[in-house]
Design a protein around this motif. Structure first.
Motif, mmCIF file in Angstrom:
data_model
loop_
_atom_site.group_PDB
_atom_site.id
_atom_site.type_symbol
_atom_site.label_atom_id
_atom_site.label_comp_id
_atom_site.label_asym_id
_atom_site.label_seq_id
_atom_site.Cartn_x
_atom_site.Cartn_y
_atom_site.Cartn_z
ATOM 1 N N LYS A 223 13.990 35.265 -32.158
ATOM 2 C CA LYS A 223 12.929 34.560 -31.420
ATOM 3 C C LYS A 223 12.537 33.100 -31.909
ATOM 4 C CE LYS A 223 7.931 36.020 -30.691
ATOM 5 N NZ LYS A 223 6.912 36.818 -31.230
ATOM 6 N N ILE A 224 12.447 32.327 -31.005
ATOM 7 C CA ILE A 224 12.121 30.908 -31.508
ATOM 8 C C ILE A 224 10.763 30.502 -30.937
ATOM 9 C CG2 ILE A 224 12.869 28.388 -31.580
ATOM 10 C CD1 ILE A 224 15.634 29.543 -31.594
ATOM 11 N N THR A 225 9.767 29.996 -31.772
ATOM 12 C CA THR A 225 8.569 29.484 -31.190
ATOM 13 C C THR A 225 8.384 28.130 -31.563
ATOM 14 O OG1 THR A 225 7.606 31.674 -31.432
ATOM 15 C CG2 THR A 225 6.067 29.877 -30.925
ATOM 16 N N TYR A 281 5.732 22.272 -19.334
ATOM 17 C CA TYR A 281 5.706 22.231 -20.840
ATOM 18 C C TYR A 281 5.491 20.731 -21.290
ATOM 19 C CZ TYR A 281 6.600 22.591 -25.859
ATOM 20 O OH TYR A 281 6.584 22.347 -27.307
ATOM 21 N N LEU A 282 6.189 20.161 -20.855
ATOM 22 C CA LEU A 282 6.075 18.365 -20.878
ATOM 23 C C LEU A 282 4.896 17.728 -20.352
ATOM 24 C CD1 LEU A 282 9.817 17.379 -20.314
ATOM 25 C CD2 LEU A 282 8.576 17.764 -22.483
ATOM 26 N N THR A 283 4.334 18.431 -19.465
ATOM 27 C CA THR A 283 3.046 18.013 -18.982
ATOM 28 C C THR A 283 1.838 18.305 -19.556
ATOM 29 O OG1 THR A 283 3.821 18.041 -16.653
ATOM 30 C CG2 THR A 283 1.620 17.992 -16.782
ATOM 31 N N ASN A 284 1.719 19.714 -20.064
ATOM 32 C CA ASN A 284 0.856 20.333 -20.712
ATOM 33 C C ASN A 284 0.878 20.393 -22.355
ATOM 34 O OD1 ASN A 284 -0.812 20.722 -18.091
ATOM 35 N ND2 ASN A 284 0.738 22.384 -17.738
ATOM 36 N N LEU A 288 6.218 26.946 -26.668
ATOM 37 C CA LEU A 288 7.424 27.260 -25.905
ATOM 38 C C LEU A 288 7.823 28.486 -26.711
ATOM 39 C CD1 LEU A 288 9.315 26.787 -23.667
ATOM 40 C CD2 LEU A 288 10.683 25.082 -25.431
ATOM 41 N N LEU A 289 8.268 29.466 -26.059
ATOM 42 C CA LEU A 289 8.914 30.731 -26.659
ATOM 43 C C LEU A 289 10.208 30.883 -26.075
ATOM 44 C CD1 LEU A 289 8.839 33.402 -28.318
ATOM 45 C CD2 LEU A 289 7.825 34.601 -26.408
#
Length: 464
Positions: A223-225, A281-284, A288-289
């Motif tokens: 799991k990477i957050t 993601y790049l807009t807001n 990120l999971l």
């Protein structure tokens, strides 16, 4: 009477003397190893510390660390390095070949608190020059540039973004359980006002902490957050947009397209769902999971033999942007050919994207007696008195159920009696079946008919 008094002196005094000798011996051993490491690092940096505290429980604190890389007067300050491992006696015995097995301890936790680097004034330019001499100014052969995908950031750019000091905390650790052959590892990094990152890893079939015995290791969960603070992301967008003569919104769209090009150059073509998730993601910005939770633990050798279109499904890939699960995880892996650079002939021969792989994670009720089959999964357990526990199931042994729970300050493990558990739910991956097209249905029916024919032939041969 005098002899009896001497006996009491020995009974009370000897443990105190032995404790003092053990404490001094452990402190001396740690200090000698620390000083040795500092001496070995002298060609690269000068390292000093203000105080060293040790405990027979296995805790080590190094305070006031000051690191000065060679060739500069810039200092990196660390308020505290805290190490927690096995008790001192067990560790010292393990280092003696005649008494125990040498090697790393079965469990270790390290916390580095109060990391600080001054980048104000001329310091940023000096740090960039130092990085250039050390060969750290380039990423993928290009100069560091926060306005490029995977470009990193130079110290001068961070200064232009309004930062004067970089502050961070970091911690990492692992725990090996020989009885179940499991290895748990985690890593957390918090850069103040910028980014946070965490990684947790669970491996199965780990007989020992020895690289030579790691051939059969299986991935249970990864799991990477990654949390990019929206305030910092907006500041970067405004900074880069101004440099390119764009609006922040235009820059974000351009950055998303640049990311897609870099991914395709690496031979991966994202499907519609993943493209939307990347742009969102790049807009807001935000969280990120990425999680890999295979339905069954998988090894690297088995993974290499899988058809490419099955990799995501067999790994149990899960992706979420700001807590919103991405259900369309379709993508295609190319044979080392960039989609952007292909010619018209290659475009005609390109295979279509495989069907969408959609799934959801759901909590399903299970019997408390079957919890041992779900070690490594997230669970919700309710005790007989009504108390509820939610976290990762890490061990079921000798009637005890251990659940690792997250708190704002870190993690802790709750140990519950199995006989006190009234109900249990386990998070499992449920695939959402997509309707088949007419051609796919015909192909499936043809395959089923072929398999039935082959089975009939085998039975006939066996009977004959």
């Amino acid at each position: 009477m005098r002899r009896r008094g001497n006996i009491w002196v020995w009974l009370i005094g000897m443990p105190i003397i032995l404790w003092a000798i053990a404490h001094w011996g452990f402190h001396y051993y740690v200090k000698s190893q620390l000083d040795k490491a500092i001496l070995e690092a002298t060609p690269q940096a000068s390292i000093r510390y203000q105080a060293l505290d040790t405990s027979l429980s296995g805790k080590i604190d190094v305070r006031g660390v000051e690191i000065t890389p060679v060739g500069t007067e810039q200092k990196i300050f660390i308020r505290l390095v805290h190490v927690s491992g096995p008790d001192a006696i067990a560790y010292l015995v393990q280092q003696i070949p005649a008494l125990g097995e040498s090697g790393p301890p079965e469990a270790l936790d390290v916390a580095v608190k109060g990391i600080e680097l001054d980048i104000s004034g001329d310091n940023a330019a000096e740090l960039d020059r130092l990085s250039e001499r050390a060969g750290y100014t380039k990423v993928n052969g290009k100069q560091r540039d926060i306005c490029r995908p995977e470009g990193g950031a130079s110290f001068s750019q961070l200064q232009e973004l309004g930062l004067e000091k970089l502050r961070a905390d970091m911690k990492f650790g692992y725990r090996h359980i020989p009885s179940s052959q499991k290895l748990y590892a985690d890593f957390d990094l918090d850069i103040e006002g910028m980014q946070k990152a965490s990684l947790s890893l669970t491996l199965d079939n780990v007989p020992a902490l020895d690289a030579q015995k790691a051939l059969g290791v299986l991935l249970n969960n990864l799991k990477i957050t990654y949390d990019n603070l929206p305030e910092f992301g907006e500041k970067v967008a405004e900074y880069c947009a101004q440099k390119r003569g764009l609006t922040p919104e235009q820059f974000k769209l351009l950055m998303a397209d640049d990311y897609l090009r870099e991914i395709e150059k690496a031979g991966i073509v994202l499907g519609p769902g993943l493209k939307r998730a990347l742009k969102d993601y790049l807009t807001n910005w935000g969280t990120l999971l990425v999680e890999l939770s295979p339905p069954r633990p998988v090894g690297m050798f088995a993974l290499a033999k899988l058809p490419r279109e099955q990799v995501a499904e067999k790994l149990g890939l899960q992706l979420a942007v700001n807590d919103s699960l991405v259900t369309d995880l379709s993508f295609r892996i190319l044979d080392g050919i960039s989609l952007i650079r292909r010619n018209s002939g290659a475009a005609k021969s390109q295979k279509p994207l495989p069907p969408k792989i959609e799934y959801v994670w759901e909590y399903h009720k299970v019997s408390p007696g079957r919890l041992s089959a779900y070690v490594g999964h997230k669970v919700i357990v309710k005790e007989s008195d009504g108390r509820s526990h939610k976290g990762k199931l890490i061990e079921v042994k000798n009637g005890r159920v251990s659940i690792q729970k997250r708190l704002s300050g870190g993690k802790f493990t709750a140990h519950l009696l199995g006989s006190n558990i009234a109900s249990a739910q386990v998070r499992v991956r449920v695939k959402v079946e997509q309707p088949k097209s007419a051609s796919q249905q015909a192909g499936a029916e043809k395959a089923d008919a072929g398999e039935s024919q082959a089975a009939a032939e085998q039975r006939q041969q066996a009977g004959g």
